[in-house]
Scaffold this motif. Structure first.
Motif, PDB file in Angstrom:
ATOM      1  N   ILE A 214      39.255  36.164  31.538  1.00 54.30           N
ATOM      2  CA  ILE A 214      40.612  36.192  30.972  1.00 54.30           C
ATOM      3  C   ILE A 214      41.645  36.425  32.067  1.00 54.30           C
ATOM      4  O   ILE A 214      42.701  35.778  32.082  1.00 54.30           O
ATOM      5  CB  ILE A 214      40.704  37.258  29.861  1.00 54.30           C
ATOM      6  CG1 ILE A 214      39.878  36.794  28.652  1.00 54.30           C
ATOM      7  CG2 ILE A 214      42.152  37.512  29.457  1.00 54.30           C
ATOM      8  CD1 ILE A 214      39.633  37.868  27.622  1.00 54.30           C
ATOM      9  N   SER A 215      41.354  37.309  33.008  1.00 57.67           N
ATOM     10  CA  SER A 215      42.281  37.564  34.117  1.00 57.67           C
ATOM     11  C   SER A 215      42.498  36.306  34.947  1.00 57.67           C
ATOM     12  O   SER A 215      43.626  35.983  35.335  1.00 57.67           O
ATOM     13  CB  SER A 215      41.735  38.678  35.014  1.00 57.67           C
ATOM     14  OG  SER A 215      41.643  39.884  34.318  1.00 57.67           O
ATOM     15  N   GLU A 216      41.418  35.587  35.213  1.00 62.22           N
ATOM     16  CA  GLU A 216      41.521  34.356  35.996  1.00 62.22           C
ATOM     17  C   GLU A 216      42.295  33.280  35.240  1.00 62.22           C
ATOM     18  O   GLU A 216      43.102  32.551  35.821  1.00 62.22           O
ATOM     19  CB  GLU A 216      40.123  33.854  36.355  1.00 62.22           C
ATOM     20  CG  GLU A 216      40.096  32.691  37.304  1.00 62.22           C
ATOM     21  CD  GLU A 216      40.040  31.351  36.590  1.00 62.22           C
ATOM     22  OE1 GLU A 216      40.488  30.359  37.186  1.00 62.22           O
ATOM     23  OE2 GLU A 216      39.561  31.299  35.450  1.00 62.22           O
TER      24      GLU A 216
ATOM     25  N   THR B  69      43.502  39.417  41.372  1.00 60.39           N
ATOM     26  CA  THR B  69      42.922  40.681  41.841  1.00 60.39           C
ATOM     27  C   THR B  69      42.011  41.272  40.770  1.00 60.39           C
ATOM     28  O   THR B  69      40.877  41.671  41.049  1.00 60.39           O
ATOM     29  CB  THR B  69      44.037  41.682  42.217  1.00 60.39           C
ATOM     30  OG1 THR B  69      44.832  41.122  43.264  1.00 60.39           O
ATOM     31  CG2 THR B  69      43.460  43.018  42.645  1.00 60.39           C
ATOM     32  N   SER B  70      42.496  41.306  39.547  1.00 57.88           N
ATOM     33  CA  SER B  70      41.697  41.814  38.430  1.00 57.88           C
ATOM     34  C   SER B  70      40.451  40.952  38.211  1.00 57.88           C
ATOM     35  O   SER B  70      39.348  41.475  38.009  1.00 57.88           O
ATOM     36  CB  SER B  70      42.558  41.834  37.163  1.00 57.88           C
ATOM     37  OG  SER B  70      41.798  42.179  36.040  1.00 57.88           O
ATOM     38  N   ALA B  71      40.622  39.636  38.275  1.00 49.65           N
ATOM     39  CA  ALA B  71      39.498  38.730  38.046  1.00 49.65           C
ATOM     40  C   ALA B  71      38.378  38.980  39.048  1.00 49.65           C
ATOM     41  O   ALA B  71      37.202  39.103  38.668  1.00 49.65           O
ATOM     42  CB  ALA B  71      39.967  37.278  38.134  1.00 49.65           C
ATOM     43  N   PHE B  72      38.725  39.074  40.327  1.00 50.17           N
ATOM     44  CA  PHE B  72      37.685  39.265  41.339  1.00 50.17           C
ATOM     45  C   PHE B  72      37.077  40.661  41.280  1.00 50.17           C
ATOM     46  O   PHE B  72      35.882  40.833  41.544  1.00 50.17           O
ATOM     47  CB  PHE B  72      38.216  38.937  42.733  1.00 50.17           C
ATOM     48  CG  PHE B  72      38.330  37.462  42.948  1.00 50.17           C
ATOM     49  CD1 PHE B  72      37.208  36.655  42.977  1.00 50.17           C
ATOM     50  CD2 PHE B  72      39.569  36.858  43.092  1.00 50.17           C
ATOM     51  CE1 PHE B  72      37.306  35.286  43.162  1.00 50.17           C
ATOM     52  CE2 PHE B  72      39.688  35.493  43.270  1.00 50.17           C
ATOM     53  CZ  PHE B  72      38.555  34.704  43.302  1.00 50.17           C
ATOM     54  N   TYR B  73      37.870  41.660  40.911  1.00 46.91           N
ATOM     55  CA  TYR B  73      37.313  43.004  40.768  1.00 46.91           C
ATOM     56  C   TYR B  73      36.266  43.023  39.652  1.00 46.91           C
ATOM     57  O   TYR B  73      35.139  43.487  39.853  1.00 46.91           O
ATOM     58  CB  TYR B  73      38.421  44.020  40.481  1.00 46.91           C
ATOM     59  CG  TYR B  73      37.874  45.379  40.145  1.00 46.91           C
ATOM     60  CD1 TYR B  73      37.307  46.172  41.126  1.00 46.91           C
ATOM     61  CD2 TYR B  73      37.893  45.851  38.832  1.00 46.91           C
ATOM     62  CE1 TYR B  73      36.773  47.417  40.824  1.00 46.91           C
ATOM     63  CE2 TYR B  73      37.358  47.084  38.522  1.00 46.91           C
ATOM     64  CZ  TYR B  73      36.799  47.867  39.508  1.00 46.91           C
ATOM     65  OH  TYR B  73      36.264  49.086  39.209  1.00 46.91           O
ATOM     66  N   PHE B  74      36.626  42.512  38.478  1.00 47.94           N
ATOM     67  CA  PHE B  74      35.688  42.530  37.364  1.00 47.94           C
ATOM     68  C   PHE B  74      34.518  41.574  37.585  1.00 47.94           C
ATOM     69  O   PHE B  74      33.410  41.841  37.127  1.00 47.94           O
ATOM     70  CB  PHE B  74      36.407  42.262  36.036  1.00 47.94           C
ATOM     71  CG  PHE B  74      37.159  43.467  35.555  1.00 47.94           C
ATOM     72  CD1 PHE B  74      36.491  44.524  34.969  1.00 47.94           C
ATOM     73  CD2 PHE B  74      38.523  43.557  35.723  1.00 47.94           C
ATOM     74  CE1 PHE B  74      37.168  45.656  34.542  1.00 47.94           C
ATOM     75  CE2 PHE B  74      39.214  44.677  35.304  1.00 47.94           C
ATOM     76  CZ  PHE B  74      38.537  45.743  34.712  1.00 47.94           C
TER      77      PHE B  74
END
Length: 109
Positions: A11-13, A40-45
């Motif tokens: 979803i972030s991506e 940033t959120s996408a790669f963290y998760f």
């Protein structure tokens, strides 16, 4: 919990990729910040998800579902049209993700 990490990454991506068009080459502040925060959120998760799933399977699911959702977002927000070939290709991508999840022993359920 690991599926929540993967869905959050997807979803972030999708949010970041959809907002990318609105940045107008990163000349608009708020969409640009949304893109940065989203990726940033996408790669963290995504990195958290890799604790539980093989990288190839994670990437296939992440990219396949992402392609389908970004396509829907482009249609909804930007009124972008798809021809039959594009729709068929996206259906095949989603089918591949389903095959991975339903029939592969590489996916931890």
């Amino acid at each position: 919990m690991h599926w929540i990490y993967l869905m959050t990454a997807i979803i972030s991506e999708v949010v970041a990729t959809t907002a990318l068009k609105s940045t107008e080459g990163f000349t608009r502040l708020w969409p640009s910040l949304l893109v940065g925060a989203g990726y940033t959120s996408a790669f963290y998760f995504l990195s958290l998800t890799l604790r539980y799933f093989p990288v190839g399977v994670v990437y296939a699911i992440w990219s396949g579902v992402g392609v389908a959702l970004v396509t829907l977002a482009g249609w909804f927000f930007y009124h972008q049209r798809l021809d039959a070939g594009a729709i068929a290709g996206i259906v095949l991508i989603v089918t591949g993700v389903l095959v991975l999840n339903l029939f592969s022993r590489s996916v931890v359920h």
